[in-house]
Design a protein around this motif. Structure first.
Motif, PDB file in Angstrom:
ATOM      1  N   LYS A   1       0.832  -1.198   0.000  1.00 18.15           N
ATOM      2  CA  LYS A   1       0.000   0.000   0.000  1.00 18.15           C
ATOM      3  C   LYS A   1       0.870   1.253   0.000  1.00 18.15           C
ATOM      4  O   LYS A   1       1.807   1.378   0.783  1.00 18.15           O
ATOM      5  N   LEU A   2       0.553   2.183  -0.914  1.00 16.09           N
ATOM      6  CA  LEU A   2       1.283   3.439  -1.022  1.00 16.09           C
ATOM      7  C   LEU A   2       0.314   4.602  -0.896  1.00 16.09           C
ATOM      8  O   LEU A   2      -0.726   4.623  -1.552  1.00 16.09           O
ATOM      9  N   GLU A   3       0.640   5.567  -0.063  1.00 15.11           N
ATOM     10  CA  GLU A   3      -0.148   6.796   0.048  1.00 15.11           C
ATOM     11  C   GLU A   3       0.698   7.927  -0.526  1.00 15.11           C
ATOM     12  O   GLU A   3       1.727   8.284   0.042  1.00 15.11           O
ATOM     13  N   LEU A   4       0.266   8.449  -1.665  1.00 18.68           N
ATOM     14  CA  LEU A   4       1.075   9.420  -2.401  1.00 18.68           C
ATOM     15  C   LEU A   4       0.414  10.794  -2.437  1.00 18.68           C
ATOM     16  O   LEU A   4      -0.812  10.906  -2.528  1.00 18.68           O
ATOM     17  N   LYS A   5       1.239  11.828  -2.409  1.00 20.25           N
ATOM     18  CA  LYS A   5       0.747  13.198  -2.506  1.00 20.25           C
ATOM     19  C   LYS A   5       0.430  13.540  -3.963  1.00 20.25           C
ATOM     20  O   LYS A   5       0.834  12.835  -4.889  1.00 20.25           O
TER      21      LYS A   5
ATOM     22  N   THR B   1      -2.847  13.014  -9.664  1.00 18.78           N
ATOM     23  CA  THR B   1      -3.519  14.306  -9.851  1.00 18.78           C
ATOM     24  C   THR B   1      -4.155  14.796  -8.555  1.00 18.78           C
ATOM     25  O   THR B   1      -4.689  15.903  -8.499  1.00 18.78           O
ATOM     26  N   SER B   2      -4.102  13.974  -7.521  1.00 20.39           N
ATOM     27  CA  SER B   2      -4.655  14.308  -6.202  1.00 20.39           C
ATOM     28  C   SER B   2      -4.022  13.345  -5.195  1.00 20.39           C
ATOM     29  O   SER B   2      -3.384  12.360  -5.597  1.00 20.39           O
ATOM     30  N   PRO B   3      -4.157  13.613  -3.901  1.00 18.66           N
ATOM     31  CA  PRO B   3      -3.663  12.626  -2.925  1.00 18.66           C
ATOM     32  C   PRO B   3      -4.289  11.263  -3.232  1.00 18.66           C
ATOM     33  O   PRO B   3      -5.508  11.165  -3.380  1.00 18.66           O
ATOM     34  N   SER B   4      -3.466  10.236  -3.349  1.00 17.52           N
ATOM     35  CA  SER B   4      -3.953   8.953  -3.856  1.00 17.52           C
ATOM     36  C   SER B   4      -3.435   7.774  -3.046  1.00 17.52           C
ATOM     37  O   SER B   4      -2.380   7.846  -2.409  1.00 17.52           O
ATOM     38  N   VAL B   5      -4.198   6.700  -3.100  1.00 19.54           N
ATOM     39  CA  VAL B   5      -3.795   5.427  -2.489  1.00 19.54           C
ATOM     40  C   VAL B   5      -3.651   4.406  -3.611  1.00 19.54           C
ATOM     41  O   VAL B   5      -4.595   4.161  -4.359  1.00 19.54           O
ATOM     42  N   LEU B   6      -2.453   3.849  -3.756  1.00 22.06           N
ATOM     43  CA  LEU B   6      -2.189   2.827  -4.759  1.00 22.06           C
ATOM     44  C   LEU B   6      -1.601   1.596  -4.088  1.00 22.06           C
ATOM     45  O   LEU B   6      -1.099   1.668  -2.958  1.00 22.06           O
ATOM     46  N   TYR B   7      -1.670   0.486  -4.769  1.00 22.56           N
ATOM     47  CA  TYR B   7      -1.023  -0.744  -4.320  1.00 22.56           C
ATOM     48  C   TYR B   7       0.002  -1.137  -5.375  1.00 22.56           C
ATOM     49  O   TYR B   7      -0.317  -1.220  -6.559  1.00 22.56           O
TER      50      TYR B   7
ATOM     51  N   GLY C   1      11.094  -1.246 -15.997  1.00 20.49           N
ATOM     52  CA  GLY C   1       9.926  -1.550 -15.185  1.00 20.49           C
ATOM     53  C   GLY C   1      10.277  -2.178 -13.851  1.00 20.49           C
ATOM     54  O   GLY C   1      11.227  -2.948 -13.736  1.00 20.49           O
ATOM     55  N   LYS C   2       9.502  -1.801 -12.851  1.00 21.14           N
ATOM     56  CA  LYS C   2       9.701  -2.345 -11.509  1.00 21.14           C
ATOM     57  C   LYS C   2       8.417  -2.967 -10.969  1.00 21.14           C
ATOM     58  O   LYS C   2       8.293  -3.263  -9.787  1.00 21.14           O
ATOM     59  N   GLY C   3       7.430  -3.168 -11.851  1.00 18.74           N
ATOM     60  CA  GLY C   3       6.161  -3.730 -11.429  1.00 18.74           C
ATOM     61  C   GLY C   3       4.999  -2.876 -11.914  1.00 18.74           C
ATOM     62  O   GLY C   3       5.171  -2.003 -12.752  1.00 18.74           O
ATOM     63  N   PHE C   4       3.822  -3.126 -11.342  1.00 16.06           N
ATOM     64  CA  PHE C   4       2.622  -2.390 -11.742  1.00 16.06           C
ATOM     65  C   PHE C   4       1.843  -1.963 -10.511  1.00 16.06           C
ATOM     66  O   PHE C   4       2.226  -2.280  -9.373  1.00 16.06           O
ATOM     67  N   TYR C   5       0.749  -1.234 -10.734  1.00 10.29           N
ATOM     68  CA  TYR C   5       0.019  -0.620  -9.632  1.00 10.29           C
ATOM     69  C   TYR C   5      -1.495  -0.769  -9.805  1.00 10.29           C
ATOM     70  O   TYR C   5      -1.990  -0.979 -10.908  1.00 10.29           O
ATOM     71  N   TYR C   6      -2.197  -0.625  -8.680  1.00  7.94           N
ATOM     72  CA  TYR C   6      -3.654  -0.607  -8.660  1.00  7.94           C
ATOM     73  C   TYR C   6      -4.080   0.694  -8.002  1.00  7.94           C
ATOM     74  O   TYR C   6      -3.609   1.021  -6.904  1.00  7.94           O
TER      75      TYR C   6
END
Length: 204
Positions: free
Chosen positions: A17-21, A84-90, A33-38
């Motif tokens: 889980k990643l919380e990005l600004k 484009t906004s504070p986001s949560v990705l995996y 490439g280092k992988g992919f995201y959701y």
């Protein structure tokens, strides 16, 4: 492609889980490439740098979709992704993907369908780069409907999407409103004549 949304959600425990600004670069076009995201929450725009050195937005990732699938097995990323906004990705590494597919065989099918869809869309977008503005606008409106079920975007963002000015977008929208092709309420755009819009935005 609405049927792909949220299909990867059952496998989020395998990822990080990643919380990005806002305005965080997730990956860069051309890097290994280092992988992919959701995308679980927030927003991500996808940018493409042409051979002529022109960079433009080619997609906004809907929540519930994968991104960066072309970065598996150390393949170079074909685009750049920025929040484009504070986001949560995996984040899923190659090893994570292997574990998911080993435990859930249907995951391989979901991932493959998403990857094929992204390659097809990228090929279509590249073929549209030199086409007329109305052609591109119609294509992207249809794409937003197919991926999100609706269109909610302001004219400035849509102009950046197309790589043109807001004035040009507004003139075309006003023309289409007069022709009965669309209806605009705030940020929402409704296509009233899907058949005609599909003819204008058809990929040759």
């Amino acid at each position: 492609m609405l049927e792909l949304r949220y299909t990867w959600e059952p496998f989020l425990d395998y990822g990080q889980k990643l919380e990005l600004k806002k305005n965080t670069v997730i990956y860069l076009q051309g890097e290994s490439g280092k992988g992919f995201y959701y995308l679980s929450k927030g927003g991500v725009k996808i940018l493409f740098l042409s051979d002529q050195g022109n960079e433009r937005i080619i997609n906004y990732v809907p929540v519930g979709m994968l991104l960066g699938e072309h970065g598996v097995h150390k393949e170079n990323y074909l685009t750049t992704a920025v929040t484009t906004s504070p986001s949560v990705l995996y984040y899923f590494s190659d090893e994570d993907l292997s574990k998911v597919c080993a435990d859930h065989p249907n995951a391989a099918t979901i991932f493959t369908h998403s990857l094929i869809y992204k390659f097809r869309i990228l090929a279509e977008i590249i073929s549209l780069l030199d086409s007329g503005i109305e052609h591109q606008m119609a294509y992207y409106l249809l794409k937003l409907v197919h991926e999100n079920g609706n269109i909610s975007i302001d004219q400035t963002s849509f102009a950046q999407y197309i790589g043109t000015s807001r004035i040009t977008v507004n003139k075309t929208f006003q023309k289409w409103k007069q022709q009965g092709l669309i209806e605009i309420t705030g940020r929402k755009i409704q296509i009233l004549d899907m058949k005609k819009m599909s003819e204008i935005g058809k990929v040759m």
